[in-house]
Enzyme design. Structure first.
Site, PDB file in Angstrom:
ATOM      1  N   ARG A  64       0.947  -1.099  -0.005  1.00 15.54           N
ATOM      2  CA  ARG A  64       0.107   0.102   0.017  1.00 15.54           C
ATOM      3  C   ARG A  64       1.001   1.445  -0.073  1.00 15.54           C
ATOM      4  NH1 ARG A  64      -2.905  -3.911   3.047  1.00 15.54           N
ATOM      5  NH2 ARG A  64      -1.784  -3.271   4.945  1.00 15.54           N
ATOM      6  N   GLU A 101       2.627  -5.971  13.634  1.00 15.76           N
ATOM      7  CA  GLU A 101       1.713  -5.971  14.537  1.00 15.76           C
ATOM      8  C   GLU A 101       1.089  -7.494  14.497  1.00 15.76           C
ATOM      9  OE1 GLU A 101      -1.548  -3.270  13.790  1.00 15.76           O
ATOM     10  OE2 GLU A 101      -2.371  -3.644  15.536  1.00 15.76           O
TER      11      GLU A 101
HETATM   12  P1  AMP Z   1       3.746  -1.618  11.691  1.00 15.91           P
HETATM   13  O1  AMP Z   1       5.020  -2.258  11.205  1.00 15.91           O
HETATM   14  O2  AMP Z   1       3.188  -2.314  12.957  1.00 15.91           O
HETATM   15  O3  AMP Z   1       3.737  -0.114  11.986  1.00 15.91           O
HETATM   16  O4  AMP Z   1       2.688  -1.911  10.778  1.00 15.91           O
HETATM   17  C1  AMP Z   1       2.602  -1.405   9.502  1.00 15.91           C
HETATM   18  C2  AMP Z   1       2.280  -1.993   8.292  1.00 15.91           C
HETATM   19  O5  AMP Z   1       1.325  -3.192   8.520  1.00 15.91           O
HETATM   20  C3  AMP Z   1       1.520  -1.238   7.357  1.00 15.91           C
HETATM   21  O6  AMP Z   1       2.050  -1.443   6.067  1.00 15.91           O
HETATM   22  C4  AMP Z   1       0.201  -1.410   7.276  1.00 15.91           C
HETATM   23  O7  AMP Z   1      -0.235  -1.668   5.929  1.00 15.91           O
HETATM   24  C5  AMP Z   1       0.144  -2.724   8.007  1.00 15.91           C
HETATM   25  N1  AMP Z   1      -0.945  -2.682   8.970  1.00 15.91           N
HETATM   26  C6  AMP Z   1      -0.562  -2.958  10.480  1.00 15.91           C
HETATM   27  N2  AMP Z   1      -1.570  -2.737  11.222  1.00 15.91           N
HETATM   28  C7  AMP Z   1      -2.726  -2.670  10.483  1.00 15.91           C
HETATM   29  C8  AMP Z   1      -4.112  -2.241  10.750  1.00 15.91           C
HETATM   30  N3  AMP Z   1      -4.596  -2.057  11.916  1.00 15.91           N
HETATM   31  N4  AMP Z   1      -4.862  -2.007   9.573  1.00 15.91           N
HETATM   32  C9  AMP Z   1      -4.198  -1.904   8.180  1.00 15.91           C
HETATM   33  N5  AMP Z   1      -2.880  -1.888   7.848  1.00 15.91           N
HETATM   34  C10 AMP Z   1      -2.196  -2.126   9.095  1.00 15.91           C
END
Ligand code: AMP
Length: 178
Positions: A64, A101
């Site tokens: 994305r 996450e």
């Molecule tokens: P992080 O590394 O935990 O900051 O996760 C960010 C990445 O995971 C981004 O590329 C988001 O597209 C995806 N992502 C993580 N959590 C979500 C969520 N709750 N909703 C949508 N995309 C998420």
């Protein structure tokens, strides 16, 4: 960004609970991308948010981040650098494994993605724990770039992703706790 534009963006984000696994409140931006005015409000909002900074390239994180980052680079009239999932890039790469996450992942970038000393803005759709963006910033540093800052449509403030990106400017257009 003004509260009206933020409200329009939030209205077009679809929330899907327990996707891709239980406990995750997934922020689906596809309805926002489908809405031409909403999509434009996002790119314009990010461009305004980072105005005045020297930025040579926008790096977007697969998948994305490609949508947001390439539109932003086009609007700014600068080049786009893809940061891809493992095994997709044909030339020599720098690589990082990082916690998500939900699960683990590995990203890569070409070693010659930009000239050394370039100022690179990192773009993605959403900041959650900050692990992805942090790993992207480490790739850029390893390839000899400087981090111009981070740009996200959505920030999940309760996950404290900002702490992992401390010391850099972070723009997010709309916020949710989780
Ligand atoms: P992080 O590394 O935990 O900051 O996760 C960010 C990445 O995971 C981004 O590329 C988001 O597209 C995806 N992502 C993580 N959590 C979500 C969520 N709750 N909703 C949508 N995309 C998420």
């Amino acid at each position: 960004m003004d509260s009206g534009a933020a409200a329009i963006i939030k209205e077009s984000i679809r929330i899907i609970e327990d996707y891709p696994k239980k406990g995750i409140s997934f922020k689906d931006i596809t309805p926002l991308l489908k809405d031409g005015n909403g999509f434009r409000a996002c790119i314009d909002g990010l461009e305004k948010g980072i105005a005045g900074k020297r930025i040579d390239y926008v790096a977007g994180i697969e998948a994305r981040g490609f949508i947001i980052g390439s539109a932003l680079a086009y609007a700014m009239g600068i080049g786009f650098v893809p940061i891809r999932k493992k095994g997709k890039l044909p030339y020599r790469t720098v690589r990082r494994e990082y916690p998500l996450e939900y699960g683990n992942d590995t990203i890569e970038m070409h070693v010659d993605a930009f000239e050394k000393g370039s100022s690179v803005l990192i773009a993605d759709d959403l900041l959650a724990t900050g692990g992805t963006a942090r790993a992207a910033s480490e790739l850029i540093a390893e390839a000899g770039g400087k981090i111009a800052g981070f740009a996200f449509i959505v920030e999940l403030t309760g996950l404290n992703g900002r702490e992992k990106l401390a010391g850099h400017e972070i723009v997010s257009l709309v916020q949710y706790q989780y």
